[in-house]
Scaffold this motif. Structure first.
Motif, PDB file in Angstrom:
ATOM      1  N   VAL A  27       0.875  -1.176   0.000  1.00  0.00           N
ATOM      2  CA  VAL A  27       0.000   0.000   0.000  1.00  0.00           C
ATOM      3  C   VAL A  27       0.910   1.222   0.000  1.00  0.00           C
ATOM      4  CG1 VAL A  27      -1.624   1.352   1.381  1.00  0.00           C
ATOM      5  CG2 VAL A  27      -1.930  -1.128   1.159  1.00  0.00           C
ATOM      6  N   VAL A  28       0.731   2.114  -0.956  1.00  0.00           N
ATOM      7  CA  VAL A  28       1.631   3.266  -1.095  1.00  0.00           C
ATOM      8  C   VAL A  28       0.849   4.572  -1.100  1.00  0.00           C
ATOM      9  CG1 VAL A  28       3.489   4.288  -2.465  1.00  0.00           C
ATOM     10  CG2 VAL A  28       3.046   1.843  -2.648  1.00  0.00           C
ATOM     11  N   VAL A  52      -1.079   0.504  13.403  1.00  0.00           N
ATOM     12  CA  VAL A  52      -1.965  -0.201  12.475  1.00  0.00           C
ATOM     13  C   VAL A  52      -1.159  -1.233  11.668  1.00  0.00           C
ATOM     14  CG1 VAL A  52      -3.486   0.068  10.473  1.00  0.00           C
ATOM     15  CG2 VAL A  52      -3.574   1.722  12.349  1.00  0.00           C
ATOM     16  N   CYS A  53       0.054  -0.877  11.283  1.00  0.00           N
ATOM     17  CA  CYS A  53       0.903  -1.826  10.551  1.00  0.00           C
ATOM     18  C   CYS A  53       1.177  -3.061  11.408  1.00  0.00           C
ATOM     19  CB  CYS A  53       2.222  -1.176  10.151  1.00  0.00           C
ATOM     20  SG  CYS A  53       2.041  -0.079   8.740  1.00  0.00           S
ATOM     21  N   ARG A  54       1.450  -2.842  12.697  1.00  0.00           N
ATOM     22  CA  ARG A  54       1.705  -3.984  13.584  1.00  0.00           C
ATOM     23  C   ARG A  54       0.478  -4.889  13.679  1.00  0.00           C
ATOM     24  NH1 ARG A  54       5.395  -1.116  13.708  1.00  0.00           N
ATOM     25  NH2 ARG A  54       7.485  -1.649  14.422  1.00  0.00           N
ATOM     26  N   GLU A  55      -0.702  -4.261  13.835  1.00  0.00           N
ATOM     27  CA  GLU A  55      -1.938  -5.072  13.913  1.00  0.00           C
ATOM     28  C   GLU A  55      -2.152  -5.871  12.632  1.00  0.00           C
ATOM     29  OE1 GLU A  55      -5.046  -2.203  14.674  1.00  0.00           O
ATOM     30  OE2 GLU A  55      -3.918  -1.442  16.405  1.00  0.00           O
ATOM     31  N   ALA A  56      -1.829  -5.246  11.498  1.00  0.00           N
ATOM     32  CA  ALA A  56      -2.122  -5.881  10.204  1.00  0.00           C
ATOM     33  C   ALA A  56      -0.970  -6.757   9.714  1.00  0.00           C
ATOM     34  CB  ALA A  56      -2.438  -4.802   9.162  1.00  0.00           C
ATOM     35  N   ILE A  98      -4.762  -0.117   4.981  1.00  0.00           N
ATOM     36  CA  ILE A  98      -3.876  -1.144   5.546  1.00  0.00           C
ATOM     37  C   ILE A  98      -4.716  -2.241   6.202  1.00  0.00           C
ATOM     38  CG2 ILE A  98      -2.091  -1.626   7.288  1.00  0.00           C
ATOM     39  CD1 ILE A  98      -1.125   1.278   6.864  1.00  0.00           C
ATOM     40  N   ARG A  99      -5.729  -1.829   6.974  1.00  0.00           N
ATOM     41  CA  ARG A  99      -6.578  -2.829   7.655  1.00  0.00           C
ATOM     42  C   ARG A  99      -7.271  -3.716   6.627  1.00  0.00           C
ATOM     43  NH1 ARG A  99      -8.163   1.770  10.822  1.00  0.00           N
ATOM     44  NH2 ARG A  99      -7.001   1.770  12.799  1.00  0.00           N
ATOM     45  N   ARG A 100      -7.707  -3.120   5.534  1.00  0.00           N
ATOM     46  CA  ARG A 100      -8.461  -3.876   4.529  1.00  0.00           C
ATOM     47  C   ARG A 100      -7.552  -4.812   3.728  1.00  0.00           C
ATOM     48  NH1 ARG A 100     -10.073   0.230   1.074  1.00  0.00           N
ATOM     49  NH2 ARG A 100      -8.527  -0.465  -0.465  1.00  0.00           N
TER      50      ARG A 100
END
Lengths: 369, 369
Positions: free
Chosen positions: A87-88, A158-162, A129-131
Motif C-alpha cells: 500500500v503506497v 496499524v501496521c503492527r496489527e495488520a 492497511i486494515r483492509r
C-alpha cells in the motif's frame, strides 16, 4: 581546500545543499583501505551517529554505497517479493516512484492517492492497511517534489496489527525536522546525504527494524540483487570479528558523512530542527512580499523545502536562470503537475539561515526589476 | 587540502590505491546543483574522456553512481532476463560473482571453469559459445582475486556469429593495461574508479555497444530496477536538450573522476601501460629475493596487481598487520582457495613506480628481521 577558481553557488534548490568546509576537508583526506581497521572504525562511528539521528535502536543502520534512490531500491528489493501487496501513499514524485518500482518487482500495488501539495489522509491510509493486510505500507515523510511533511501518527500501530512493515522515505526530513523511527514504528527507512545531513550526494543511510529482519529471513527466494542484498551487506558492514569483502565502500564519502554527522550532533537535533523552522518561517514571510504564495497548508509544511506558487505573469525559467547565472543562487523548479507553477526553495543544513533568505530576496529584487 | 593529522598509508592492496593531490582537490570543490549546466558540462567531459580510455566510440558511456560491483549489476539486470542463457568464465571471485548474480536474476548459467591463477581457455570458451548460443558471454579481463589478465582474442567475433553479447569486467585492467572495447568486440563493459583510474571508490564507468542497445530495446519486460534502469539513466546522463531528473548524481565523485581522467590523458594511455608494466616487473624481481614466487604464469599476468605465493613458514596475517601498522603500507590477502597462501600487491595509478616497490622492500626487510 576550496578551489578558488570555482565561485561558490548558493544551493537553495531541493538538494544538494552547500556543505561545510569541515565536510569538504573530510572528503579530501588521504584514503585508507576499505578493510583497514581505521576505516572500519569510521564506519562504526557513522553507524552509531546515524542511530541517534534516526532516533532508533536498530542495530541494522548503515549507509548504502549509492545515492538516496538506491536506498529506496534497497528497501523494496529486499523486503518485497513478486505477488506481495504494498500500500503506497502517492502525493508526489517519490510516492509514485515507490509504486512504480514495486510494480517492476512484480508486487501488487494499492495506491492511496492525494492531490500534490497535501499530506496523505491518514484515516484512509490506515483503513486501507486494515483492509488489504499488505506486506508493506509506504509513506513519504518529506515529499521533495511538493514540500509536504507527512504526519505519521498511529500508522506504525496499524501496521503492527495488520502484520505489515512500515516503509518510510525521510530523505528531505532527516536532521531538518523531527524524525522518530522507533516511536513511529517505522520498520524500513531510507534517507540521502545531500539534504539536511549537509553532505554531498552519494550515500543512502538506511535503518531496518528487528521485525523487518524476520520478514527478510522468511523470503521465499534470495534477493534478486547482489549490490543491494541485505545479508551480503551485513557481512561487510556488521561482521563480528572478520568482515567479508562485498564491495569497495566509497571511502571518501564515508569520511564526509562521519564529519557531517558530528556537526549535527554538536549542534543538537532539536536546535537544528528549530533553526530549519525559523529559516522556513522567515523565507515564507519575505517571499510573500513578492507575491509568492504557499502551496502547502500550515501544519503539513516541510521546513527544509518550501514550495511557493509563482506570482502571476512570472517567467519561471528566465528568473531561475538569472538567479543562477547572475547571482550564483540555485532554486528548484516544480515537477509533474506543478512544473512552471511553483518554485521549490531549500534551506537545508548550513543554508537554513536568515542570511540565505536575505541573499535570495536581494537577488530577486534585481531579477524582477 | 590534505588533513595533516592523518598520515598517509601507501595503498598497495587490490584497490583502492592512493590518489593524487589534484584528485583530492577536485573532490573538495564546492558543489554545483546536479542539473546545473556547469555540472552537466563536467559530466560531458567525463563521458568523452571515458570513451578514450575504454577505446570505444559507444555513445552510451558514463559512470554509474555507485561502486564497481554496481557496474556488474547494471550490465546483468538490464541485459539478462529470466530464462536467458549466460556463458561465464569462472577462474576467481569476480567470474563467480557474475555467475551467482545471473542465477539470482533467473538466468541459466553455463560456467567455463579454470583453476584460480590461470586464464580461461579461449578455445573452450569459444566452443561453449558456439554450442550454447547464449544471450551473453562473460569474461573478466582483470581478475582482481588472482592477478590474471585474460586474453580476449577472437571472442568478440564468435559472439557476433552466435548472436551473443560480450560482457567484460575491466575493473583492474582499465588504464593500467591495454583495453580495447571496440577492437575486442566487447558489448557491455564495466570498471571501477579506485584502481588504475586513480580516483576514490564510488563510481562504476560503463560502456554499451549499439548492438547491446538493440538487445535492451527488445526486452520482454521492463528492467526490474529503478536505480540501474538503462533508459531512465540515459534520460539523465544523455538527454538531448532537457535532462530529466533520475537521481542526484554524486557530484563530488564526478568532479574527482573528471580530474583523474585528465591526468590519464595527459600522461597518455600507452605511457601509463608501460609504467605499470615496468613497476610490476621490478616488483616481481625484488620480491623474488625474499622467496615470493609468482602465482600466474608469464603472459597471463595483470601488471596493476601482482599475486605471489608466500615463502615457506611465512606468517601472512602478522606480516600484513606489521606492514600496515608499523610501516603504513597496505598489501592484499588471498581470497577463496588462495587465502593464506598468496599476497596480492597492487601498483596502480600513481603507485605504479619503483619507489613504491622500494618502500615495500625496505619495510619487508624490517618485518622479516
Amino acid at each position: 581546500m576550496v578551489n578558488t577558481t570555482v565561485s561558490e553557488t548558493l544551493l537553495l534548490g531541493p538538494g544538494p545543499c552547500n556543505v561545510s568546509e569541515n565536510v569538504l576537508e573530510a572528503l579530501s583526506r588521504p584514503l585508507f583501505g576499505h578493510l583497514d581497521p581505521r576505516f572500519l572504525g569510521v564506519m562504526e562511528s557513522v553507524k552509531s551517529q546515524l542511530r541517534i539521528v534516526f532516533d532508533t535502536e536498530n542495530s541494522v543502520t548503515f549507509p548504502i554505497s549509492a545515492t538516496g534512490s538506491a536506498g529506496m531500491e534497497f528497501l523494496l528489493v529486499n523486503f518485497l517479493e513478486p505477488g506481495d501487496t504494498i500500500v503506497v501513499g502517492v502525493n508526489g514524485v517519490f510516492g509514485g516512484r515507490v509504486a512504480a518500482l514495486s510494480e517492476k518487482l512484480g508486487a501488487r500495488v494499492v495506491k492511496v492517492e492525494q492531490e500534490w501539495g497535501r499530506a496523505i489522509d491518514l484515516d484512509e491510509f490506515r483503513d486501507t492497511i486494515r483492509r488489504e493486510s499488505p506486506k508493506i505500507a509506504a509513506l513519504v515523510n518529506g515529499e521533495t517534489s511538493t514540500g509536504v511533511y507527512q504526519p505519521m501518527n498511529g500508522v506504525g500501530d496499524v501496521c503492527r496489527e495488520a502484520g505489515a512493515l512500515l516503509f518510510m522515505d525521510c530523505v528531505t526530513s532527516l536532521a531538518g525536522m523531527p524524525v522518530h523511527v522507533d516511536e513511529w514504528g517505522a520498520d524500513i527507512v531510507f534517507s540521502g546525504t545531500q539534504k539536511c545531513l549537509g553532505v554531498p550526494p552519494g550515500l543512502a543511510p538506511v535503518t531496518v527494524s528487528p521485525r523487518a529482519l524476520e520478514v527478510y529471513r522468511n523470503r521465499s527466494k534470495p534477493t534478486p540483487s547482489f549490490y543491494l542484498d541485505l545479508d551480503a551487506l551485513l557481512a561487510y558492514v556488521d561482521g563480528e570479528g572478520g568482515r567479508s569483502y562485498h564491495h569497495t565502500a566509497p571511502i571518501s564519502m564515508v569520511f564526509a558523512l562521519d564529519a557531517g554527522l558530528k556537526e549535527i550532533l554538536d549542534e543538537g537535533l532539536e536546535s537544528r530542527w528549530s533553526r530549519h523552522a525559523r529559516g522556513a518561517e522567515y523565507l515564507r514571510s519575505e517571499l510573500a512580499a513578492f507575491g509568492f504564495e504557499p502551496v502547502v497548508p500550515e501544519g503539513e509544511r516541510l521546513n527544509p523545502l518550501t514550495t511557493l506558487y509563482l506570482p502571476d505573469g512570472f517567467n519561471d525559467a528566465e528568473a531561475r536562470s538569472k538567479l543562477l547565472m547572475e547571482h550564483g543562487i540555485e532554486v528548484g523548479a516544480g515537477l509533474g503537475p506543478l512544473a512552471g507553477k511553483i518554485w521549490r526553495i531549500g534551506l537545508m543544513a548550513g543554508n537554513a539561515s536568515e542570511s540565505s533568505v536575505d541573499r535570495l530576496t536581494e537577488a530577486l529584487k534585481s531579477v524582477l526589476s
